[in-house]
Design an enzyme around this catalytic site. Structure first.
Site, PDB file in Angstrom:
ATOM      1  N   ASP A  32      -7.798   1.069  11.023  1.00 20.86           N
ATOM      2  CA  ASP A  32      -9.221   1.270  11.306  1.00 20.86           C
ATOM      3  C   ASP A  32     -10.075   0.463  10.338  1.00 20.86           C
ATOM      4  O   ASP A  32      -9.876   0.519   9.126  1.00 20.86           O
ATOM      5  CB  ASP A  32      -9.563   2.760  11.205  1.00 20.86           C
ATOM      6  CG  ASP A  32     -10.968   3.070  11.710  1.00 20.86           C
ATOM      7  OD1 ASP A  32     -11.439   2.360  12.612  1.00 20.86           O
ATOM      8  OD2 ASP A  32     -11.579   4.025  11.209  1.00 20.86           O
ATOM      9  N   MET A  49      -4.426   4.575   5.474  1.00 18.02           N
ATOM     10  CA  MET A  49      -3.398   4.402   6.483  1.00 18.02           C
ATOM     11  C   MET A  49      -3.969   3.708   7.718  1.00 18.02           C
ATOM     12  O   MET A  49      -5.144   3.835   8.010  1.00 18.02           O
ATOM     13  CB  MET A  49      -2.846   5.774   6.926  1.00 18.02           C
ATOM     14  CG  MET A  49      -2.033   6.506   5.888  1.00 18.02           C
ATOM     15  SD  MET A  49      -1.752   8.246   6.348  1.00 18.02           S
ATOM     16  CE  MET A  49      -1.277   8.106   8.073  1.00 18.02           C
ATOM     17  N   HIS A  77     -12.381   8.675   6.149  1.00 23.04           N
ATOM     18  CA  HIS A  77     -11.663   9.620   7.012  1.00 23.04           C
ATOM     19  C   HIS A  77     -11.447  10.924   6.253  1.00 23.04           C
ATOM     20  O   HIS A  77     -10.793  10.939   5.211  1.00 23.04           O
ATOM     21  CB  HIS A  77     -10.309   9.052   7.430  1.00 23.04           C
ATOM     22  CG  HIS A  77     -10.403   7.805   8.247  1.00 23.04           C
ATOM     23  ND1 HIS A  77      -9.374   6.888   8.339  1.00 23.04           N
ATOM     24  CD2 HIS A  77     -11.410   7.303   9.020  1.00 23.04           C
ATOM     25  CE1 HIS A  77      -9.741   5.891   9.135  1.00 23.04           C
ATOM     26  NE2 HIS A  77     -10.978   6.118   9.549  1.00 23.04           N
ATOM     27  N   SER A 114      -9.823   5.550   3.638  1.00 21.64           N
ATOM     28  CA  SER A 114      -9.081   6.689   4.197  1.00 21.64           C
ATOM     29  C   SER A 114      -8.230   7.290   3.085  1.00 21.64           C
ATOM     30  O   SER A 114      -8.767   7.666   2.040  1.00 21.64           O
ATOM     31  CB  SER A 114      -8.239   6.230   5.395  1.00 21.64           C
ATOM     32  OG  SER A 114      -7.616   7.332   6.022  1.00 21.64           O
ATOM     33  N   THR A 115      -6.914   7.362   3.255  1.00 20.52           N
ATOM     34  CA  THR A 115      -6.043   7.975   2.257  1.00 20.52           C
ATOM     35  C   THR A 115      -6.204   7.288   0.905  1.00 20.52           C
ATOM     36  O   THR A 115      -6.071   6.081   0.790  1.00 20.52           O
ATOM     37  CB  THR A 115      -4.574   7.886   2.706  1.00 20.52           C
ATOM     38  OG1 THR A 115      -4.447   8.526   3.970  1.00 20.52           O
ATOM     39  CG2 THR A 115      -3.659   8.555   1.705  1.00 20.52           C
TER      40      THR A 115
END
Length: 348
Positions: free
Chosen positions: A285, A282, A189, A163-164
């Site tokens: 997940d 973050m 993401h 993600s991030t």
């Protein structure tokens, strides 16, 4: 109690600045301390206000967001969240910004959006808490990769979630892959329309073929499949001829596509013939899905805290006991190849 994250909003549109400010002001842990309409105003405001985080428009007059971001990263590195249009051009520019060192990105709202700017406030708070490191990848220049002859691929499937910070992390990992890498599926993401541009970018930077996953695409040696952003999850299916499946389901852990959905399907399909990898991001997940993979015999890797932009997803996975090996980003590509190589006595 921690002080609110102090944000400078930079956008050439007064309407957009007002909308971003209104969205962020709804969160009591975020404080918008100033606005700027171009790079010159932003530079002065950064010097005067010393914000924790900057939101930055890609397209601005006089000096565009990419040029200004490069100056920030060279002269005064700080967390910057890019605000971009959903166009192909906007996606390309945003991906370049993430490689330069931007913390994360959000898409400008479209007509009918229920939640304009989505997780912007959460991303701002995560950015303010992060120990921002500017360590961009070799911008546009592929790293050396092992010739295909040096790697004998086994039968394992690789599944990666991020993600991030995932744009830089995935480039760093995948540039270590040879042309004949194991079949690899990825959920990152990312806003809709951005994933196609990201897949194209990875395809240019890496030795294997990288493409946005399509429903029914066969998993093949030498190919990497990136989950499309939007309204479907990526899964793998069909034990006799493994392939990608794009399924319509509600968001999981607030995300669609979700890393947990991908990892769950890989655990069910491949069991011990899989390697699961969870990278910077973050939230949580992918953590429970990686645990399921480990319980079914898969080998599992988590990125360590020191090299994560956000030590969220890997931290939760580690705390759950889902991570077999916790490694720095620079070692993950090699470890994947080690775990997926054919054994000398025969193909694994």
């Amino acid at each position: 109690m921690a002080a609110p994250a102090r944000v400078l909003v930079v956008d050439d549109s007064p309407t957009m600045r007002g909308l971003i400010t209104a969205v962020l002001s709804q969160d009591p842990d975020v404080s918008v301390i100033g606005q700027a309409g171009d790079a010159m105003e932003a530079r002065a405001a950064i010097k005067q206000l010393n914000p924790d985080v900057v939101t930055l428009d890609i397209e601005m007059p006089n000096m565009n967001g990419l040029e200004f971001l490069e100056k920030i990263m060279k002269l005064r590195p700080m967390p910057v969240i890019m605000v971009s249009t959903m166009t192909h051009r906007g996606a390309e520019a945003t991906l370049a910004a993430l490689e330069i060192g931007a913390f994360d990105c959000v898409a400008k709202p479209q007509p009918g959006d229920a939640r304009p700017f989505g997780e912007l406030a959460e991303k701002v708070k995560a950015a303010a808490r992060s120990q921002h490191r500017h360590s961009p990848t070799s911008h546009g220049h592929p790293a050396p990769v092992a010739p295909a002859a040096d790697f004998r691929v086994g039968r394992k499937i690789v599944a990666i979630g991020s993600s991030t910070g995932g744009v830089e992390a995935l480039i760093a990992v995948l540039q270590k892959f040879p042309r004949n890498c194991p079949p690899t599926v990825i959920t990152q993401h990312m806003p809709p329309t951005f994933t196609k541009s990201f897949a194209e970018r990875l395809n240019r930077l890496c030795a294997p073929v990288v493409e946005e996953a399509t429903d029914g695409a066969r998993l093949e040696i030498g190919k990497i499949y990136l989950a499309p952003g939007g309204d479907r999850h990526l899964q793998v299916a069909n034990a006799s001829a493994p392939c990608c499946r794009l399924v319509e389901r509600a968001p999981v852990n607030g995300h669609r596509p979700s890393v947990d959905v991908l990892f769950d399907s890989v655990a069910e399909l491949a069991g011990r013939n899989a390697v699961g990898v969870i990278l910077t991001g973050m939230g949580r997940d992918g953590a429970s899905g990686l645990l399921k993979m480990r319980h079914t015999g898969a080998r599992t890797i988590g990125q360590n805290e020191k090299t994560c932009v956000v030590y969220g997803m890997p931290r939760v996975a580690h705390e759950l006991g889902a991570v077999e090996h916790q490694l720095p980003l620079t070692s993950i590509g090699e470890e994947i190849l080690k775990l997926t190589a054919a054994r000398k006595e025969g193909i694994e």
